[in-house]
Each structure stands twice: as C-alpha cells, then as structure tokens.
Design a protein around this motif. Structure first.
Motif, PDB file in Angstrom:
ATOM      1  N   TYR A  36       0.849  -1.181   0.000  1.00 37.19           N
ATOM      2  CA  TYR A  36       0.000   0.000   0.000  1.00 37.19           C
ATOM      3  C   TYR A  36       0.888   1.235   0.000  1.00 37.19           C
ATOM      4  O   TYR A  36       2.005   1.222   0.515  1.00 37.19           O
ATOM      5  CB  TYR A  36      -0.880   0.033   1.255  1.00 37.19           C
ATOM      6  CG  TYR A  36      -2.048  -0.928   1.241  1.00 37.19           C
ATOM      7  CD1 TYR A  36      -1.904  -2.246   1.675  1.00 37.19           C
ATOM      8  CD2 TYR A  36      -3.308  -0.516   0.809  1.00 37.19           C
ATOM      9  CE1 TYR A  36      -2.983  -3.118   1.673  1.00 37.19           C
ATOM     10  CE2 TYR A  36      -4.393  -1.389   0.807  1.00 37.19           C
ATOM     11  CZ  TYR A  36      -4.214  -2.679   1.235  1.00 37.19           C
ATOM     12  OH  TYR A  36      -5.289  -3.544   1.235  1.00 37.19           O
ATOM     13  N   GLN A  38       0.791   5.517   0.902  1.00 29.86           N
ATOM     14  CA  GLN A  38       0.066   6.616   1.558  1.00 29.86           C
ATOM     15  C   GLN A  38       0.763   7.915   1.182  1.00 29.86           C
ATOM     16  O   GLN A  38       1.861   8.212   1.683  1.00 29.86           O
ATOM     17  CB  GLN A  38       0.051   6.421   3.075  1.00 29.86           C
ATOM     18  CG  GLN A  38      -0.819   7.422   3.802  1.00 29.86           C
ATOM     19  CD  GLN A  38      -0.880   7.166   5.304  1.00 29.86           C
ATOM     20  OE1 GLN A  38       0.017   6.567   5.894  1.00 29.86           O
ATOM     21  NE2 GLN A  38      -1.947   7.631   5.935  1.00 29.86           N
ATOM     22  N   PHE A  90       3.813   0.805   2.616  1.00 25.60           N
ATOM     23  CA  PHE A  90       3.562  -0.230   3.610  1.00 25.60           C
ATOM     24  C   PHE A  90       3.417  -1.591   2.938  1.00 25.60           C
ATOM     25  O   PHE A  90       2.623  -1.748   2.009  1.00 25.60           O
ATOM     26  CB  PHE A  90       2.266   0.059   4.378  1.00 25.60           C
ATOM     27  CG  PHE A  90       2.299   1.297   5.209  1.00 25.60           C
ATOM     28  CD1 PHE A  90       1.868   2.510   4.693  1.00 25.60           C
ATOM     29  CD2 PHE A  90       2.767   1.256   6.519  1.00 25.60           C
ATOM     30  CE1 PHE A  90       1.899   3.664   5.465  1.00 25.60           C
ATOM     31  CE2 PHE A  90       2.798   2.400   7.300  1.00 25.60           C
ATOM     32  CZ  PHE A  90       2.361   3.609   6.766  1.00 25.60           C
ATOM     33  N   PHE A 104       0.616  -5.167   9.092  1.00 24.72           N
ATOM     34  CA  PHE A 104       1.411  -4.204   8.340  1.00 24.72           C
ATOM     35  C   PHE A 104       2.848  -4.177   8.842  1.00 24.72           C
ATOM     36  O   PHE A 104       3.123  -4.365  10.034  1.00 24.72           O
ATOM     37  CB  PHE A 104       0.825  -2.795   8.487  1.00 24.72           C
ATOM     38  CG  PHE A 104      -0.387  -2.556   7.641  1.00 24.72           C
ATOM     39  CD1 PHE A 104      -1.651  -2.872   8.118  1.00 24.72           C
ATOM     40  CD2 PHE A 104      -0.268  -2.006   6.376  1.00 24.72           C
ATOM     41  CE1 PHE A 104      -2.775  -2.647   7.337  1.00 24.72           C
ATOM     42  CE2 PHE A 104      -1.395  -1.777   5.595  1.00 24.72           C
ATOM     43  CZ  PHE A 104      -2.644  -2.109   6.071  1.00 24.72           C
ATOM     44  N   GLN A 106       6.238  -1.665   9.343  1.00 26.89           N
ATOM     45  CA  GLN A 106       6.322  -0.363   9.998  1.00 26.89           C
ATOM     46  C   GLN A 106       6.358   0.791   9.007  1.00 26.89           C
ATOM     47  O   GLN A 106       6.323   1.949   9.406  1.00 26.89           O
ATOM     48  CB  GLN A 106       7.525  -0.293  10.935  1.00 26.89           C
ATOM     49  CG  GLN A 106       8.861  -0.537  10.249  1.00 26.89           C
ATOM     50  CD  GLN A 106       9.270  -2.018  10.256  1.00 26.89           C
ATOM     51  OE1 GLN A 106       8.549  -2.873   9.778  1.00 26.89           O
ATOM     52  NE2 GLN A 106      10.448  -2.293  10.765  1.00 26.89           N
TER      53      GLN A 106
END
Lengths: 114, 112
Positions: A36, A38, A90, A104, A106
């Motif tokens: 993922y 962000q 992630f 997840f 870190q």
C-alpha cells in the motif's frame, strides 16, 4: 504470530533512480501479500497484491513486486522513480488460514528529490 | 462517489470526553475494520466485523466500542478519551478477510 519487517525506515533518492524496498514476513503458512502507498495527508491506496500464480506482480504507476517464497520476501521495485512517488509505503500480509488479519510492516518513507 | 467515507475528518477534544467516528462503505463488502495509525505511522488493527459480527478484537482498551448497525456501516465510540488516544483512525472494508482492503480518508483525533 505473523510479523512483517520493512528493512528501510527512510529512503532518499533522486528522480530517475531505481527503487527497491525490502519486505520480509514471518509466517509458515499460505499468505496473501500487499503493498500500500500513503501519499502525504491521504489515505492508504493499494499498489499491488499477490495471491497466487506468477510471483512477479505488476501494480499501478509502474511498480512491481516479486514474491520469493523461500526467502519469505515481497520486495517492491520501480525502475525509475518520480518526484510524485514521495510517500509512505507499507507492506502487509494476511494468512489465508487462522485469524486472517492484515498485518502491516512499519512503513518506509520514500523521499524523491527533484 | 466515495467508496469508504469517514466523518469527521478532524476531531479535537478534551481529555475525559466521549466521541464517535462514523464509517460507511458503498462497495457492498461484507467485512469492515478499524485501524489506528500512531505518530510513527505504524498501522495496527483494532477491530474487524463480518456481516455485522465482531471477528477480530485486538488488545484495545474497553473504552473503545465498535458498533455495526448494518453491513455498510461501522462506527467507533470512544469513552473517557486520553492523551494517548491521539492518532489517525482509519476505517477499511474488504470483500472478505483475505482480500485487499479499501481505506477511508482517516480521522485525525487530537486529545488535549
């Protein structure tokens, strides 16, 4: 219990450099794997996923990842990064047996200098 | 047409207050989640619901209580807020527990 480890906390690159972010997980059974991203101030978005089949998976925005079962790894790669790739990345893993919760890593902060 | 939405986006409140965060998904998913992202960006699951039933309840203080009135909604109520509750809370949904999750925009909670 499952755990996910991302080797790099903060990676700084120049535009057009190649990228590889490491991800290792610990779980003996069958897993589904995800990366993922962000972007600053935004929610998580799926880059790519691996469920089964070809261990080299391609995602959005030119990203790819390779699942190496023997090494419990799922490293993320991009041949040439852009300034807009600056974000937090992630790695995440879920087992397909048992608790089936998404665990997840870190996170790795990627900074691309123009 | 937002897939997973949360309200409010920002929440600033005093210690000891009670607050709620709402989450709605229009993806037709069966499973919904709450995650907490701390100041170091670490994401940890708090709760998971499948068809309105609680299936994952991590080690979370019982001041936190999720409620799922229907499959499309999962709300989070927090009693007696503490400074350590300050974080970004993300709601997510998925087709099942092993499929990819779709995340909401997050609620930044600040407890003063």
């Amino acid at each position: 219990a499952q755990s996910v480890s991302q080797h790099n906390h903060h990676v700084i690159l120049s535009e057009a450099a190649s990228l590889e972010l490491g991800c290792n997980y610990s779980y003996g059974g069958t897993v589904n794997l995800f990366w993922y991203v962000q972007y600053p101030g935004q929610h998580l978005q799926l880059l790519l996923k691996y469920f089964s089949g070809d261990p080299l998976v391609k995602g959005i925005k030119g990203f790819e990842a390779e699942f190496i079962k023997s090494k419990f790894s799922f490293n993320l790669r991009k041949p040439s990064v852009q300034w807009s790739d600056t974000a937090e990345y992630f790695c995440a893993v879920t087992s397909i047996q048992g608790a089936q919760k998404l665990v997840f890593g870190q996170g790795t902060r990627l900074t691309i200098n123009p | 047409d937002t897939a997973v939405s949360q309200t409010p986006k920002y929440l600033v409140t005093q210690m000891g207050n009670d607050k709620s965060i709402k989450c709605e998904q229009n993806l037709g998913h069966d499973t919904m989640y709450w995650y907490k992202q701390d100041s170091k960006k670490f994401l940890k699951i708090m709760f998971s619901y499948n068809n309105k039933e609680l299936i994952i309840n991590e080690t979370v203080p019982n001041r936190f209580s999720p409620k799922s009135p229907d499959k499309a909604h999962l709300n989070l109520h927090i009693n007696s807020l503490e400074l350590g509750d300050s974080a970004v809370y993300f709601c997510a949904s998925s087709q099942s527990t092993v499929h990819e999750q779709f995340f909401g925009p997050g609620t930044r909670l600040t407890v003063l």
